[in-house]
Design a protein around this motif. Structure first.
Motif, mmCIF file in Angstrom:
data_model
loop_
_atom_site.group_PDB
_atom_site.id
_atom_site.type_symbol
_atom_site.label_atom_id
_atom_site.label_comp_id
_atom_site.label_asym_id
_atom_site.label_seq_id
_atom_site.Cartn_x
_atom_site.Cartn_y
_atom_site.Cartn_z
ATOM 1 N N GLY A 46 -13.771 -5.773 6.365
ATOM 2 C CA GLY A 46 -13.291 -5.679 7.734
ATOM 3 C C GLY A 46 -11.858 -6.136 7.886
ATOM 4 O O GLY A 46 -11.068 -5.520 8.625
ATOM 5 N N PRO A 196 -10.663 -0.888 12.760
ATOM 6 C CA PRO A 196 -11.980 -0.581 13.322
ATOM 7 C C PRO A 196 -12.156 -1.169 14.720
ATOM 8 O O PRO A 196 -11.755 -2.302 14.993
ATOM 9 C CB PRO A 196 -12.953 -1.241 12.333
ATOM 10 C CG PRO A 196 -12.188 -1.327 11.054
ATOM 11 C CD PRO A 196 -10.768 -1.564 11.456
ATOM 12 N N ARG A 197 -12.730 -0.387 15.599
ATOM 13 C CA ARG A 197 -13.080 -0.820 16.951
ATOM 14 C C ARG A 197 -14.509 -0.367 17.227
ATOM 15 O O ARG A 197 -14.969 0.635 16.689
ATOM 16 C CB ARG A 197 -12.151 -0.170 17.989
ATOM 17 C CG ARG A 197 -10.688 -0.488 17.815
ATOM 18 C CD ARG A 197 -10.307 -1.762 18.529
ATOM 19 N NE ARG A 197 -8.870 -1.963 18.573
ATOM 20 C CZ ARG A 197 -8.259 -2.676 19.497
ATOM 21 N NH1 ARG A 197 -8.948 -3.240 20.459
ATOM 22 N NH2 ARG A 197 -6.952 -2.838 19.462
ATOM 23 N N ARG A 198 -15.219 -1.135 18.090
ATOM 24 C CA ARG A 198 -16.597 -0.812 18.418
ATOM 25 C C ARG A 198 -17.392 -0.542 17.139
ATOM 26 O O ARG A 198 -18.120 0.433 17.018
ATOM 27 C CB ARG A 198 -16.668 0.389 19.386
ATOM 28 C CG ARG A 198 -16.014 0.105 20.726
ATOM 29 C CD ARG A 198 -15.845 1.351 21.561
ATOM 30 N NE ARG A 198 -14.904 2.279 20.916
ATOM 31 C CZ ARG A 198 -13.584 2.151 20.974
ATOM 32 N NH1 ARG A 198 -13.032 1.137 21.621
ATOM 33 N NH2 ARG A 198 -12.792 3.018 20.369
ATOM 34 N N SER A 199 -17.218 -1.451 16.191
ATOM 35 C CA SER A 199 -17.801 -1.300 14.865
ATOM 36 C C SER A 199 -18.246 -2.664 14.349
ATOM 37 O O SER A 199 -17.655 -3.699 14.700
ATOM 38 C CB SER A 199 -16.756 -0.701 13.906
ATOM 39 O OG SER A 199 -17.132 -0.880 12.559
ATOM 40 N N TYR A 200 -19.274 -2.664 13.500
ATOM 41 C CA TYR A 200 -19.716 -3.919 12.882
ATOM 42 C C TYR A 200 -18.631 -4.505 11.986
ATOM 43 O O TYR A 200 -18.618 -5.695 11.722
ATOM 44 C CB TYR A 200 -20.994 -3.665 12.081
ATOM 45 C CG TYR A 200 -21.885 -4.876 11.950
ATOM 46 C CD1 TYR A 200 -22.449 -5.461 13.088
ATOM 47 C CD2 TYR A 200 -22.171 -5.428 10.708
ATOM 48 C CE1 TYR A 200 -23.281 -6.570 12.977
ATOM 49 C CE2 TYR A 200 -22.998 -6.532 10.588
ATOM 50 C CZ TYR A 200 -23.555 -7.105 11.729
ATOM 51 O OH TYR A 200 -24.373 -8.212 11.618
ATOM 52 N N LEU A 201 -17.704 -3.660 11.517
ATOM 53 C CA LEU A 201 -16.588 -4.121 10.696
ATOM 54 C C LEU A 201 -15.450 -4.714 11.519
ATOM 55 O O LEU A 201 -14.520 -5.285 10.953
ATOM 56 C CB LEU A 201 -16.021 -2.957 9.876
ATOM 57 C CG LEU A 201 -16.780 -2.506 8.637
ATOM 58 C CD1 LEU A 201 -16.141 -1.242 8.078
ATOM 59 C CD2 LEU A 201 -16.805 -3.594 7.579
ATOM 60 N N SER A 202 -15.506 -4.584 12.828
ATOM 61 C CA SER A 202 -14.342 -4.869 13.658
ATOM 62 C C SER A 202 -14.121 -6.354 13.899
ATOM 63 O O SER A 202 -14.925 -7.013 14.575
ATOM 64 C CB SER A 202 -14.461 -4.154 14.997
ATOM 65 O OG SER A 202 -13.367 -4.490 15.825
ATOM 66 N N ASP A 205 -12.950 -6.660 17.738
ATOM 67 C CA ASP A 205 -14.015 -6.811 18.728
ATOM 68 C C ASP A 205 -14.322 -8.291 18.949
ATOM 69 O O ASP A 205 -14.510 -8.741 20.087
ATOM 70 C CB ASP A 205 -15.281 -6.081 18.269
ATOM 71 C CG ASP A 205 -15.174 -4.571 18.392
ATOM 72 O OD1 ASP A 205 -14.145 -4.071 18.885
ATOM 73 O OD2 ASP A 205 -16.124 -3.879 17.970
#
Length: 375
Positions: A46, A196-202, A205
């Motif tokens: 991430g 990344p956005r709106r992601s588990y990697l983000s 966020d």
């Protein structure tokens, strides 16, 4: 029926934030610390995908398999990557890093693994950090294996993204991990349209919805058992003292190295003791002895021993003694040496198991005394 691991009250945002604060104190950092809900590969990937993109020029330092993985991720992000690879039996030097900067002055991102448990080496992050600061590059550090076994100081070393995991020297769970993030790193992420956005990697966020919101509302249901286990392992380190914990790991490394030399038939894979990681010691087998078979023989006597063969191409020539966390003890080291001695004898090689036990015991005392005295 009730069970101590079930039917627990929900983990509150306040408790979650308090655990993050304890991790920050462990690292001695004033940076934001985000505890992420997954094994350390989650923040490792991430952080790279958040901070790197097509305009990034990266120096990727390769001293083991994780460095190779980071280079692949950086290329996937569209970054221009210059690999600085050194033999896995050694460490990289700050001088080599400065040489890479001189050759490629456009470098603005540096990725490094502190300690490679897979190969048994450790890198001089403090000195490398000075070179990176002079370059003005963003500094990304994998300290998953090193944290708890040796100093990890993101602020003092100028590390912008420092990823840790609890499953090795900290003696904690594998299901949660953490990353400290500097203001420079947050700014780099915010300016990266590919982050990344709106992601588990983000990570962004977590920044925007958790940190900027005052850490009052979690993004999703936390991994409660793993968070409680992380809290417990940090409490245990605080109670024992970080200096004592690190001294145990240094003692285990010194004892394993000395014991292996006295045993005969094996030699340290990392040539210089100063470049050997305190979290794990790697040993080279003779050319006619298969390391995987040797480890299998040793584990047949005691499957609980922290022994493994090397991974991939190293499986035939490397034995790894994983003396970290609860296995950073003289008993664990001597148990491994005894089992390896018996396995070597079965393979028709001479091995002095008793001499190895004595040498390990003698070597163990010096780092432990230093840690207990606060030196």
């Amino acid at each position: 029926m009730t069970h101590p691991l079930l039917d627990l009250p929900p983990l509150t945002a306040g408790r979650f934030a308090a655990i993050e604060d304890r991790v920050a104190r462990l690292l001695g950092t004033a940076q934001d610390v985000v505890v992420m809900q997954g094994e350390a590969l989650l923040p490792l990937e991430g952080a790279i995908r958040a901070a790197a993109g097509p305009g990034t020029v990266a120096l990727n330092i390769v001293t083991g398999p994780y460095g190779q993985t980071f280079g692949n991720w950086l290329r996937d992000c569209g970054a221009t990557v210059h690999d600085l690879a050194v033999p896995f039996h050694t460490a990289v030097s700050a001088e080599q890093v400065r040489g890479a900067f001189a050759e490629h002055p456009e470098i603005d991102f540096v990725s490094l693994v502190h300690a490679e448990a897979a190969t048994g080496n450790t890198n001089p992050v403090a000195e490398i950090g000075e070179a990176v600061r002079a370059q003005g590059a963003l500094f990304y550090l994998d300290a998953v294996a090193s944290v708890g076994a040796e100093p990890v100081l993101p602020d003092a070393w100028g590390v912008d993204l420092c990823v840790i995991g609890a499953q090795k020297a900290m003696g904690g769970p594998a299901g949660v991990s953490a990353v400290s993030v500097s203001e420079r790193a947050w700014a780099r992420m915010a300016a990266n349209p590919a982050a990344p956005r709106r992601s588990y990697l983000s990570l962004l966020d977590w920044k925007e919805r958790w940190i900027d919101g005052g850490r009052k509302a979690l993004l999703h249901a936390p991994a409660q058992l793993e968070m409680l286990a992380l809290e417990a392992c940090v409490e245990r380190i605080e109670a024992e003292g970080t200096g004592t914990v690190m001294a145990r790991h240094a003692a285990a490394a010194a004892a394993t190295r000395a014991g292996a030399l006295a045993l005969g038939g094996l030699e340290p894979y990392v040539y210089e003791a100063t470049e050997a990681a305190p979290v794990a010691t790697t040993l080279r087998t003779p050319s006619d002895v298969d390391a995987s078979a040797l480890v299998a023989r040793a584990l047949a006597a005691d499957p609980a021993l922290p022994l493994a063969a090397g991974g991939g191409a190293l499986a035939g020539e490397m034995v790894r003694v994983n003396h970290y966390g609860p296995d950073a003890t003289l008993m664990a080291v001597q148990g491994c040496l005894t089992a390896l001695g018996a396995a070597l004898a079965e393979a028709g090689r001479k091995a002095d198991a008793e001499g190895a036990r004595r040498a390990a015991g003698d070597a163990w005392e010096r780092p432990v005394r230093a840690g207990l005295s606060g030196a």
